[in-house]
Design a protein around this motif. Structure first.
Motif: not given
Length: 234
Positions: A158-185
């Motif tokens: 809402l605040e940045l719409a006036g300057q023409g800046t598009q703001v997106s959000a990425l939603h995701v679960g577990y990914m195959d990265t180091d951060m989730a290495a210990a997760v069995d899913a």
């Protein structure tokens, strides 16, 4: 906003999803990609421009904005996952999660918003999580921080719409990265997540849902607490 021809900066661009974002941006035709990391020597993608940035250090954030005055696409990807339960967890862990996902991300956005404005508006992508919408008691600090980051993302739209800046959000679960290495899913390939996210930016999507679990949880938000947390059902 189109990724092709953009000048992008990716926080946490040295590993995991951040590394895949850097690669995907170059493949998609970004004219320049800054890969920001606390230790820029760990950036290994050929063609990327390493830049030092600890998003929890306000001076480092200001310096990064000065070093990258041509940015048109900011990807707030840097994060932590320290895992702290809601009642018995270390309060310092809660603070560290919020320092990164909330205050650090906000500081970077505040520093680069004027840069984007000067360069025509551009776009911001905040890397959130399915846990923006769902709390897991054992990692409540992370969930709470991502939820706060989701709220801030909505306000930024809402605040940045006036300057023409598009703001997106990425939603995701577990990914195959180091951060989730210990997760069995089941885990999603971060390269695919990065590709989907850039496609979403090109399409002007406010929310980019990268996997089935995120779609299912989003669908449950309006169905009541018992749907998201079946253990509470009477």
């Amino acid at each position: 906003m189109t990724v092709n021809g953009s000048v992008a900066l990716v926080t946490g661009g040295n590993r995991g999803l951040g590394d895949r974002f850097v690669r995907a941006l170059l493949e998609a035709g970004a004219s320049k990609v800054y890969a920001a990391a606390r230790d820029p020597r760990k950036v290994t993608v050929e063609g990327a421009i390493p830049i030092a940035l600890d998003i929890t250090d306000p001076a480092a954030v200001r310096a990064a904005a000065e070093q990258a005055p041509d940015v048109t696409l900011l990807i707030n990807n840097a994060g932590t996952s320290l895992g702290s339960p809601v009642l018995k967890g270390d309060p310092d862990t809660f603070r560290k999660e919020f320092d990164t996902h909330v205050f650090g991300t906000l500081d970077v956005t505040r520093a680069f918003a004027p840069v984007l404005a000067r360069n025509g508006g551009g776009a911001i992508l905040n890397v959130l999580s399915v846990l923006s919408w769902l709390s897991v008691p054992d990692i409540a600090a992370y969930c709470a921080a991502k939820s706060a980051a989701w709220s801030i993302t909505n306000a930024l739209r809402l605040e940045l719409a006036g300057q023409g800046t598009q703001v997106s959000a990425l939603h995701v679960g577990y990914m195959d990265t180091d951060m989730a290495a210990a997760v069995d899913a089941p885990k999603t390939d971060p390269a695919e997540v990065a590709r989907l996210a850039l496609e979403g930016i090109d399409k002007g999507l406010y929310e980019i849902i990268a996997d089935d679990v995120s779609r299912q949880v989003k669908g449950g938000l309006s169905a009541g607490v018992e749907v998201l947390y079946p253990q509470l059902a009477h």
